[in-house]
Motif scaffolding. Structure first.
Motif, PDB file in Angstrom:
ATOM      1  N   VAL A   1      11.126   9.726  -6.551  1.00 34.17           N
ATOM      2  CA  VAL A   1      10.978   8.724  -5.498  1.00 34.17           C
ATOM      3  C   VAL A   1      11.655   9.233  -4.236  1.00 34.17           C
ATOM      4  O   VAL A   1      12.757   9.779  -4.284  1.00 34.17           O
ATOM      5  N   ALA A   2      10.970   9.084  -3.106  1.00 38.19           N
ATOM      6  CA  ALA A   2      11.465   9.573  -1.820  1.00 38.19           C
ATOM      7  C   ALA A   2      10.784   8.775  -0.712  1.00 38.19           C
ATOM      8  O   ALA A   2       9.795   8.071  -0.961  1.00 38.19           O
ATOM      9  N   PRO A   3      11.271   8.882   0.521  1.00 39.44           N
ATOM     10  CA  PRO A   3      10.596   8.181   1.617  1.00 39.44           C
ATOM     11  C   PRO A   3       9.133   8.600   1.763  1.00 39.44           C
ATOM     12  O   PRO A   3       8.267   7.765   2.030  1.00 39.44           O
ATOM     13  N   SER A   4       8.854   9.900   1.585  1.00 37.43           N
ATOM     14  CA  SER A   4       7.484  10.404   1.726  1.00 37.43           C
ATOM     15  C   SER A   4       7.409  11.805   1.125  1.00 37.43           C
ATOM     16  O   SER A   4       8.426  12.407   0.760  1.00 37.43           O
ATOM     17  N   PHE A   5       6.179  12.317   1.037  1.00 38.91           N
ATOM     18  CA  PHE A   5       5.916  13.652   0.504  1.00 38.91           C
ATOM     19  C   PHE A   5       4.984  14.380   1.461  1.00 38.91           C
ATOM     20  O   PHE A   5       3.982  13.797   1.909  1.00 38.91           O
TER      21      PHE A   5
ATOM     22  N   LEU B   1       3.575  13.449 -14.081  1.00 40.03           N
ATOM     23  CA  LEU B   1       4.690  13.138 -13.186  1.00 40.03           C
ATOM     24  C   LEU B   1       4.325  11.988 -12.245  1.00 40.03           C
ATOM     25  O   LEU B   1       3.296  12.022 -11.579  1.00 40.03           O
ATOM     26  N   ARG B   2       5.180  10.967 -12.175  1.00 41.65           N
ATOM     27  CA  ARG B   2       4.940   9.861 -11.245  1.00 41.65           C
ATOM     28  C   ARG B   2       5.619  10.161  -9.918  1.00 41.65           C
ATOM     29  O   ARG B   2       6.775  10.599  -9.887  1.00 41.65           O
ATOM     30  N   LEU B   3       4.927   9.901  -8.829  1.00 42.82           N
ATOM     31  CA  LEU B   3       5.452  10.105  -7.487  1.00 42.82           C
ATOM     32  C   LEU B   3       5.426   8.772  -6.749  1.00 42.82           C
ATOM     33  O   LEU B   3       4.383   8.124  -6.663  1.00 42.82           O
ATOM     34  N   LEU B   4       6.569   8.368  -6.225  1.00 42.07           N
ATOM     35  CA  LEU B   4       6.682   7.100  -5.506  1.00 42.07           C
ATOM     36  C   LEU B   4       7.202   7.352  -4.096  1.00 42.07           C
ATOM     37  O   LEU B   4       8.240   8.001  -3.924  1.00 42.07           O
ATOM     38  N   ALA B   5       6.502   6.848  -3.092  1.00 41.66           N
ATOM     39  CA  ALA B   5       6.931   6.945  -1.696  1.00 41.66           C
ATOM     40  C   ALA B   5       7.333   5.559  -1.209  1.00 41.66           C
ATOM     41  O   ALA B   5       6.553   4.608  -1.314  1.00 41.66           O
ATOM     42  N   THR B   6       8.561   5.434  -0.706  1.00 39.70           N
ATOM     43  CA  THR B   6       9.053   4.124  -0.267  1.00 39.70           C
ATOM     44  C   THR B   6       8.575   3.764   1.129  1.00 39.70           C
ATOM     45  O   THR B   6       8.560   2.584   1.496  1.00 39.70           O
TER      46      THR B   6
END
Length: 238
Positions: free
Chosen positions: A88-92, A106-111
């Motif tokens: 999880v991160a602000p963006s990718f 792998l799950r990717l989460l952008a806040t």
């Protein structure tokens, strides 16, 4: 991307996010079973994650990683070296997404929007028949330096920075909580033990030789001297 998030995944993501928001410089937090097993800050995000992972590489396997900057290609390359459940991160960046999507589970989460270290909110805990509600514990910039020094020798500047690191992380570790840290990273974490001295012993064992010269934080007072004695014997100096 990736498969559906479980209840435990979401709880771990929340814990990791809350911890990484403690820092304004590039930082990374690796969480396992709601406890940070590695936390680090550095000039570059990739280095922050590498230091956080190396704080406890065994526990980092299958962990949840939170980062407080956009994930770039260099960071994605280091993240790809270990099996992780979620990032999880602000963006990718597009390059980072391309690299990380090579791992289909792998799950990717952008806040998106990002909260700083002093954001305010209510924390709620379920109990039978109700909720306990309290303000979020905000760590102030000068908490450690404003604290009363009760020893003949005051901490050095390096020790103060290490103490600040340990103190920021300590509140995110489940009690009994002990954190050994250097200026830029944790080196050993002891969590969830019924006796505080046992948490010290676990943190010291995790830290190994890196405990020598490290600072130690505790989430509560020591009822006996045994925990402090164990910390000193491991090499902690503040």
């Amino acid at each position: 991307g990736g498969k559906e998030l479980s209840f435990n995944n979401l709880v771990d993501v929340d814990a990791a996010l809350d911890a990484v928001r403690e820092f304004t410089e590039p930082a990374a937090v690796v969480v396992k079973h709601t406890n940070p097993c590695g936390v680090a800050r550095a000039a570059e995000l990739a280095e922050a994650y590498r230091l956080a992972r190396e704080a406890d590489p065994t526990s980092a396997f299958g962990g949840i990683v939170a980062l407080n900057r956009e994930v770039d290609e260099a960071t994605a390359a280091v993240l790809s070296e270990t099996f992780l459940e979620c990032i999880v991160a602000p963006s990718f960046s597009e390059a980072a997404l391309k690299k990380l999507r090579e791992k289909p589970a792998l799950r990717l989460l952008a806040t998106g929007a990002w909260l700083g270290p002093d954001f305010q909110e209510l924390h709620m805990k379920r109990i039978g028949g109700g909720l306990l509600v309290q303000d979020r514990d905000r760590t102030l910039q000068d908490e450690i330096r404003a604290a009363k020094v009760v020893t003949k020798r005051a901490p050095t500047e390096s020790e103060y920075r290490s103490l600040e690191m340990a103190w920021r992380v300590g509140k995110h570790v489940k009690s009994n909580a002990i954190v050994f840290a250097l200026e830029d990273r944790t080196v050993g974490v002891g969590a969830g033990q019924m006796a505080r001295v046992t948490s010290v012993q676990i943190a010291a064992q995790k830290a190994g030789e890196l405990a020598r010269g490290a600072a130690m934080a505790s989430d509560a007072f020591f009822p006996f001297a045994d925990g402090l004695i164990s910390a000193v014997e491991a090499g902690a100096t503040a």
